[in-house]
Design a protein around this motif. Structure first.
Motif, PDB file in Angstrom:
ATOM      1  N   PHE A  47      -2.326  -6.580 -43.315  1.00  0.00           N
ATOM      2  CA  PHE A  47      -1.258  -7.702 -43.322  1.00  0.00           C
ATOM      3  C   PHE A  47       0.213  -7.006 -42.581  1.00  0.00           C
ATOM      4  CE2 PHE A  47      -0.817  -5.413 -47.161  1.00  0.00           C
ATOM      5  CZ  PHE A  47       0.730  -5.271 -47.292  1.00  0.00           C
ATOM      6  N   ALA A  48       0.805  -8.043 -42.166  1.00  0.00           N
ATOM      7  CA  ALA A  48       2.079  -7.664 -41.701  1.00  0.00           C
ATOM      8  C   ALA A  48       3.123  -8.259 -42.327  1.00  0.00           C
ATOM      9  CB  ALA A  48       2.255  -8.204 -40.046  1.00  0.00           C
ATOM     10  N   MET A  49       4.468  -7.565 -42.665  1.00  0.00           N
ATOM     11  CA  MET A  49       5.618  -7.867 -43.260  1.00  0.00           C
ATOM     12  C   MET A  49       6.907  -7.989 -42.481  1.00  0.00           C
ATOM     13  SD  MET A  49       5.243  -6.450 -47.100  1.00  0.00           S
ATOM     14  CE  MET A  49       6.568  -7.112 -47.869  1.00  0.00           C
ATOM     15  N   VAL A  50       7.649  -8.744 -42.877  1.00  0.00           N
ATOM     16  CA  VAL A  50       9.064  -8.441 -42.069  1.00  0.00           C
ATOM     17  C   VAL A  50      10.154  -7.989 -43.302  1.00  0.00           C
ATOM     18  CG1 VAL A  50      10.935  -9.844 -41.078  1.00  0.00           C
ATOM     19  CG2 VAL A  50       8.344 -10.447 -40.638  1.00  0.00           C
ATOM     20  N   LYS A  51      10.466  -6.770 -42.628  1.00  0.00           N
ATOM     21  CA  LYS A  51      11.790  -6.262 -43.649  1.00  0.00           C
ATOM     22  C   LYS A  51      12.790  -5.671 -42.743  1.00  0.00           C
ATOM     23  CE  LYS A  51       9.110  -3.661 -46.848  1.00  0.00           C
ATOM     24  NZ  LYS A  51       8.082  -2.454 -47.205  1.00  0.00           N
ATOM     25  N   ASN A  52      14.061  -6.437 -43.221  1.00  0.00           N
ATOM     26  CA  ASN A  52      15.147  -5.730 -42.488  1.00  0.00           C
ATOM     27  C   ASN A  52      15.259  -6.128 -41.218  1.00  0.00           C
ATOM     28  OD1 ASN A  52      16.118  -4.825 -44.838  1.00  0.00           O
ATOM     29  ND2 ASN A  52      15.505  -2.766 -44.229  1.00  0.00           N
ATOM     30  N   GLY A  53      14.818  -7.343 -40.598  1.00  0.00           N
ATOM     31  CA  GLY A  53      14.732  -7.587 -39.327  1.00  0.00           C
ATOM     32  C   GLY A  53      13.696  -7.096 -38.508  1.00  0.00           C
ATOM     33  N   GLU A  54      12.799  -6.323 -38.901  1.00  0.00           N
ATOM     34  CA  GLU A  54      11.588  -5.873 -38.441  1.00  0.00           C
ATOM     35  C   GLU A  54      10.321  -6.111 -38.911  1.00  0.00           C
ATOM     36  OE1 GLU A  54      13.823  -1.743 -36.487  1.00  0.00           O
ATOM     37  OE2 GLU A  54      12.956  -1.587 -38.730  1.00  0.00           O
ATOM     38  N   ALA A  55       9.404  -6.129 -38.058  1.00  0.00           N
ATOM     39  CA  ALA A  55       8.070  -6.527 -38.658  1.00  0.00           C
ATOM     40  C   ALA A  55       7.140  -5.243 -38.584  1.00  0.00           C
ATOM     41  CB  ALA A  55       7.408  -7.481 -37.581  1.00  0.00           C
ATOM     42  N   PHE A  56       6.362  -4.992 -39.741  1.00  0.00           N
ATOM     43  CA  PHE A  56       5.597  -3.782 -39.956  1.00  0.00           C
ATOM     44  C   PHE A  56       4.114  -4.295 -40.226  1.00  0.00           C
ATOM     45  CE2 PHE A  56       9.781  -2.659 -40.831  1.00  0.00           C
ATOM     46  CZ  PHE A  56       9.922  -1.180 -40.283  1.00  0.00           C
ATOM     47  N   LEU A  57       3.237  -3.530 -39.779  1.00  0.00           N
ATOM     48  CA  LEU A  57       1.697  -3.581 -40.149  1.00  0.00           C
ATOM     49  C   LEU A  57       1.339  -2.709 -41.264  1.00  0.00           C
ATOM     50  CD1 LEU A  57      -0.675  -5.058 -39.290  1.00  0.00           C
ATOM     51  CD2 LEU A  57      -1.163  -3.415 -37.627  1.00  0.00           C
ATOM     52  N   HIS A  58       0.745  -3.245 -42.285  1.00  0.00           N
ATOM     53  CA  HIS A  58       0.355  -2.381 -43.647  1.00  0.00           C
ATOM     54  C   HIS A  58      -1.178  -2.346 -43.411  1.00  0.00           C
ATOM     55  CE1 HIS A  58       4.256  -2.111 -45.410  1.00  0.00           C
ATOM     56  NE2 HIS A  58       4.790  -3.184 -44.573  1.00  0.00           N
ATOM     57  N   ASN A  59      -1.593  -1.126 -44.099  1.00  0.00           N
ATOM     58  CA  ASN A  59      -3.301  -1.121 -44.229  1.00  0.00           C
ATOM     59  C   ASN A  59      -4.157  -0.955 -43.108  1.00  0.00           C
ATOM     60  OD1 ASN A  59      -2.651  -0.703 -47.057  1.00  0.00           O
ATOM     61  ND2 ASN A  59      -3.280  -2.905 -47.499  1.00  0.00           N
ATOM     62  N   PHE A  60      -3.227  -0.740 -41.689  1.00  0.00           N
ATOM     63  CA  PHE A  60      -4.244  -0.858 -40.798  1.00  0.00           C
ATOM     64  C   PHE A  60      -4.550   0.644 -40.610  1.00  0.00           C
ATOM     65  CE2 PHE A  60      -3.971  -0.249 -35.676  1.00  0.00           C
ATOM     66  CZ  PHE A  60      -5.418  -0.760 -35.674  1.00  0.00           C
ATOM     67  N   HIS A  61      -6.003   0.895 -40.776  1.00  0.00           N
ATOM     68  CA  HIS A  61      -6.529   2.267 -40.870  1.00  0.00           C
ATOM     69  C   HIS A  61      -7.183   2.727 -39.259  1.00  0.00           C
ATOM     70  CE1 HIS A  61      -8.617   5.516 -42.609  1.00  0.00           C
ATOM     71  NE2 HIS A  61      -9.653   5.354 -41.720  1.00  0.00           N
ATOM     72  N   ASN A  72      -2.201  15.952 -36.291  1.00  0.00           N
ATOM     73  CA  ASN A  72      -2.973  14.539 -36.367  1.00  0.00           C
ATOM     74  C   ASN A  72      -2.178  13.629 -37.141  1.00  0.00           C
ATOM     75  OD1 ASN A  72      -5.023  12.987 -35.352  1.00  0.00           O
ATOM     76  ND2 ASN A  72      -6.596  14.579 -36.133  1.00  0.00           N
ATOM     77  N   HIS A  73      -2.381  11.969 -36.916  1.00  0.00           N
ATOM     78  CA  HIS A  73      -1.627  11.206 -37.540  1.00  0.00           C
ATOM     79  C   HIS A  73      -2.169  10.947 -38.990  1.00  0.00           C
ATOM     80  CE1 HIS A  73      -5.068   9.049 -35.536  1.00  0.00           C
ATOM     81  NE2 HIS A  73      -4.838   8.276 -36.648  1.00  0.00           N
ATOM     82  N   ASP A  74      -1.376  10.356 -39.860  1.00  0.00           N
ATOM     83  CA  ASP A  74      -1.761   9.910 -41.182  1.00  0.00           C
ATOM     84  C   ASP A  74      -2.495   8.369 -40.811  1.00  0.00           C
ATOM     85  OD1 ASP A  74      -2.117   9.162 -43.773  1.00  0.00           O
ATOM     86  OD2 ASP A  74       0.194   8.072 -43.850  1.00  0.00           O
ATOM     87  N   PRO A  75      -3.774   8.352 -41.421  1.00  0.00           N
ATOM     88  CA  PRO A  75      -4.576   7.185 -40.806  1.00  0.00           C
ATOM     89  C   PRO A  75      -4.183   5.828 -41.315  1.00  0.00           C
ATOM     90  CG  PRO A  75      -5.940   8.914 -42.052  1.00  0.00           C
ATOM     91  CD  PRO A  75      -4.682   9.238 -42.166  1.00  0.00           C
ATOM     92  N   ASP A  76      -3.482   5.681 -42.687  1.00  0.00           N
ATOM     93  CA  ASP A  76      -2.957   4.476 -43.210  1.00  0.00           C
ATOM     94  C   ASP A  76      -1.462   4.276 -42.952  1.00  0.00           C
ATOM     95  OD1 ASP A  76      -5.628   3.577 -43.764  1.00  0.00           O
ATOM     96  OD2 ASP A  76      -5.753   5.110 -45.428  1.00  0.00           O
ATOM     97  N   ARG A  77      -0.750   4.927 -42.290  1.00  0.00           N
ATOM     98  CA  ARG A  77       0.698   4.800 -42.264  1.00  0.00           C
ATOM     99  C   ARG A  77       1.103   3.380 -41.730  1.00  0.00           C
ATOM    100  NH1 ARG A  77       3.665   5.128 -37.557  1.00  0.00           N
ATOM    101  NH2 ARG A  77       2.751   5.617 -35.743  1.00  0.00           N
ATOM    102  N   MET A  78       2.342   2.914 -42.204  1.00  0.00           N
ATOM    103  CA  MET A  78       2.945   1.612 -41.998  1.00  0.00           C
ATOM    104  C   MET A  78       3.323   1.933 -40.357  1.00  0.00           C
ATOM    105  SD  MET A  78       5.991  -0.202 -43.840  1.00  0.00           S
ATOM    106  CE  MET A  78       7.101   1.033 -43.645  1.00  0.00           C
ATOM    107  N   ARG A  79       2.989   0.687 -39.582  1.00  0.00           N
ATOM    108  CA  ARG A  79       3.394   0.983 -38.085  1.00  0.00           C
ATOM    109  C   ARG A  79       4.177  -0.121 -37.644  1.00  0.00           C
ATOM    110  NH1 ARG A  79      -1.782   2.746 -39.263  1.00  0.00           N
ATOM    111  NH2 ARG A  79      -2.152   4.745 -38.437  1.00  0.00           N
ATOM    112  N   LYS A  80       5.215   0.103 -36.878  1.00  0.00           N
ATOM    113  CA  LYS A  80       6.303  -0.880 -36.699  1.00  0.00           C
ATOM    114  C   LYS A  80       5.632  -1.928 -35.494  1.00  0.00           C
ATOM    115  CE  LYS A  80      10.837  -1.148 -34.786  1.00  0.00           C
ATOM    116  NZ  LYS A  80      12.019  -0.656 -34.480  1.00  0.00           N
ATOM    117  N   LEU A  81       5.720  -2.910 -35.596  1.00  0.00           N
ATOM    118  CA  LEU A  81       5.236  -4.194 -34.383  1.00  0.00           C
ATOM    119  C   LEU A  81       6.446  -4.494 -33.531  1.00  0.00           C
ATOM    120  CD1 LEU A  81       3.272  -6.514 -36.751  1.00  0.00           C
ATOM    121  CD2 LEU A  81       2.454  -4.672 -35.235  1.00  0.00           C
TER     122      LEU A  81
END
Length: 153
Positions: A47-61, A72-81
């Motif tokens: 799902f995506a959320m808006v925090k502090n005027g920025e959008a982030f994608l959560h639980n994208f594996h 190597n990257h963390d598979p479940d990290r929060m990604r900025k949209l």
């Protein structure tokens, strides 16, 4: 160049009414892009959320890259949209006031860049889901009947 689908969220259309769609870029690390090129991603429960005027994608594996090292990257990290400020403001107001949810529908490459299609969605109740399933069954039955009629005619 066109689009190449990486993954899509079939469950979203079953659980939500999609009101509006947005295209967003995503801030990624190098190994994440390489892993996406191999099609190793999963949108379930994201799902995506808006925090502090920025959008982030959560639980994208995104699976770790097979040939990656300790960097190597963390598979479940929060990604900025990456969205325009006006779009973020519009999304934030609808999510906060009108009970909408921001769901990623699909992730794809467009002209070599990773894009996410977001849907502004309202949750379906169980009876809505049953109604949708009934309509899909009826459409399928009609399509089968037309196909058979076309063959025999």
């Amino acid at each position: 160049m066109g689009e190449k689908l990486i993954c899509n969220n079939k469950k979203a259309f079953h659980d939500y009414f999609i009101e509006e769609r947005f295209e967003a870029g995503m801030v990624l690390q190098g190994t994440e892009v390489k892993s996406l090129r191999n099609g190793k991603a999963n949108l379930n429960d994201s799902f995506a959320m808006v925090k502090n005027g920025e959008a982030f994608l959560h639980n994208f594996h995104i699976n770790p890259y097979d040939f990656g090292n300790r960097e190597n990257h963390d598979p479940d990290r929060m990604r900025k949209l990456l969205l325009h400020k006006k779009e973020i403001t519009k999304l934030f107001s609808k999510i906060r006031e009108q009970g909408y949810t921001l769901i990623p529908l699909r992730v794809y490459f467009k002209d070599g860049k990773v894009k996410t299609e977001l849907g502004l969605a309202k949750g379906k109740k169980n009876y809505d889901k049953r109604e949708t399933m009934k309509q899909n069954d009826m459409k399928r039955d009609v399509a089968v009947a037309l196909k058979e009629r076309h063959k025999s005619g």
